[in-house]
Design an enzyme around this catalytic site. Structure first.
Site, PDB file in Angstrom:
ATOM      1  CE  LYS A 254      -3.749  -2.586   1.993  1.00 37.70           C
ATOM      2  NZ  LYS A 254      -4.380  -3.145   3.188  1.00 37.70           N
TER       3      LYS A 254
ATOM      4  CD  GLN B 281      -3.302  -4.700   6.330  1.00 32.79           C
ATOM      5  OE1 GLN B 281      -3.191  -3.751   5.571  1.00 32.79           O
ATOM      6  NE2 GLN B 281      -3.930  -5.811   5.986  1.00 32.79           N
TER       7      GLN B 281
ATOM      8  CG  ASP C 212      -9.926  -0.863   4.281  1.00 33.21           C
ATOM      9  OD1 ASP C 212      -9.615  -1.112   3.106  1.00 33.21           O
ATOM     10  OD2 ASP C 212      -9.222  -1.145   5.260  1.00 33.21           O
TER      11      ASP C 212
END
Ligand code: NDP
Length: 287
Positions: free
Chosen positions: A52, A96, A119
Site C-alpha cells: 500500500k 490493517q 476501506d
C-alpha cells in the site's frame, strides 16, 4: 480457451488516473494523505502495508505509517484512531487487519470517521452501499467490478453467483452486482448443490479461501470467472480458489492469481483516498 483478465494492467490504468487526479488537486492546493496503522508483527500484514505504501508513492499520495507494538491495548489504538479522525491533514485511515487478539476489531472500525473510512468497513459506509448512496466502495468488491467491466460483458440481467458471504468480500460483492441488475445468488459453507448453482452462473465470483475448490465442472462455458482467493497450494505456491488450468478451458474470461483481484484492491484504495480528499474539500458529492 478463456481470455485472461489482466488485473496488473487494469490496476495500473486506475493508478495512473488517480495520479493525474492527485496532481490536479495539488495544483488547487489540496494534498492527499493516507494514514496506515499496523499493530504487531504479522508478516502477511507487513507485506500488505508495504504494498500500500508503494502504491501511495506511485500515485503521489502521502502515506503516513503508524506501526504499533504487538502488546498495544485497545484503548491505545482507539486513541490513535481518534487522533487521526481529528487531524485535518489526514484524508483516509486504514487499520490493517487482523489486529492482535486483545483488541476488538469491530470497536476499532466503528471508531473511524466514516468520511475517512477508505476501506468502507464502518457500519455507516456499509449502510450507504446497501442503499446505493456512497462515497467509497469496499476495495476488493469494487476492484472485482472493474475487472468484470473490463470484459465488456454486460452485467444487467445476468445470473451472478458469489461464493462466500464475508462482510468484506462476499456480501458487498453481491450488493454491487445487484446494483447493476444482475440476478444474484450467494453461496456459503452450508449451500447444497453448489456445483449446480455455480454452473448456472454467467458471472462467478469465488471468495472462499480454499485452494482450487472451483473446478471446471462448476463453470458454465463462456462464463466470467473472478477469483478473489489467496491461498497456498501443496507446493507452497500462491493460488486462488479456482483451479486455473482446468477452468481456463471452459470459462470465457478468467482472472489469474496472482495478478488479478489483488492489485485491483490496492488501486481501489488509492481511488478511495482521493475521493475522500475531494469530499472533505467540498470538491465532490456523495453518489
Ligand atoms: P472468510 O473466511 O471471511 O469467508 C469465506 C467464505 O467462504 C464464508 O462465507 C464461508 O461460508 C465460505 N465457504 C467456506 N467453505 C466453503 C465451501 N466449501 N463452499 C462454499 N462456501 C464456503 O474469507 P474472506 O471473504 O475474507 O476472503 C476470502 C478469500 O479471499 C481468502 O482467500 C482471502 O485471502 C481472499 N482475499 C483476497 C483479497 C484480495 O485483495 N485479493 C482481499 C480479501 C480477501 P460460511 O459463511 O458459511 O462460513
Amino acid at each position: 480457451m478463456a481470455k485472461i483478465i489482466d488485473g496488473k494492467q487494469i490496476s495500473m490504468d486506475v493508478k495512473m488516473q488517480v495520479k493525474a487526479e492527485v496532481e490536479a488537486l495539488k495544483k488547487q492546493g489540496v494534498s492527499v494523505c493516507l494514514a496506515v496503522v499496523i499493530v504487531g508483527n504479522d508478516p502477511a500484514s507487513r507485506v500488505y502495508v508495504n504494498n500500500k505504501k508503494k502504491a501511495c508513492e506511485l500515485v503521489c499520495i502521502e502515506s503516513r505509517e503508524y506501526a504499533l507494538p504487538e502488546e498495544t491495548t485497545e484503548e491505545e489504538l482507539l486513541a490513535l484512531v481518534r487522533k487521526l479522525n481529528e487531524d485535518s491533514t489526514v484524508n483516509g485511515i486504514l487499520v490493517q487487519l487482523p489486529v492482535p487478539k486483545q483488541i476488538d476489531d469491530h470497536k476499532i472500525i466503528a471508531a473511524i470517521d466514516p468520511r475517512k473510512d477508505v476501506d468502507a468497513f464502518t457500519e455507516g459506509c456499509v449502510g450507504k452501499i446497501m442503499i446505493g448512496e456512497y462515497d467509497f466502495l469496499p476495495c476488493t468488491p469494487a476492484g472485482c467490478m472493474d475487472l468484470i467491466h473490463s470484459t465488456g460483458v454486460p452485467v444487467s440481467g445476468k445470473q451472478a453467483v458469489v461464493i462466500g458471504r464475508s462482510n468484506i468480500v462476499g456480501k458487498p460483492m453481491a450488493m454491487l452486482l445487484l446494483h447493476e441488475s444482475a440476478t444474484v445468488t450467494i453461496c456459503h459453507s452450508r449451500t447444497q448443490n453448489l456445483k449446480e448453482i455455480c454452473r448456472g452462473a454467467d458471472i462467478l465470483v469465488a471468495a472462499v479461501g480454499k485452494a482450487k475448490m472451483v473446478t471446471a465442472d462448476m463453470v458454465k462455458p463462456g462464463a466470467v470467472v473472478i477469483d478473489v482467493g489467496m491461498n497456498r497450494d501443496e507446493n507452497g505456491k500462491l493460488c486462488g480458489d479456482v483451479d486455473f488450468d482446468a477452468v481456463q478451458e471452459v470459462a470465457g474470461y478468467l482472472t489469474p492469481v496472482p495478478g488479478g483481484v489483488g492489485p485491483m484492491t490496492i488501486a481501489t484504495l488509492m481511488r478511495n483516498t482521493v475521493t475522500a480528499a475531494k469530499v472533505q474539500n467540498g470538491l465532490e458529492n456523495s453518489k
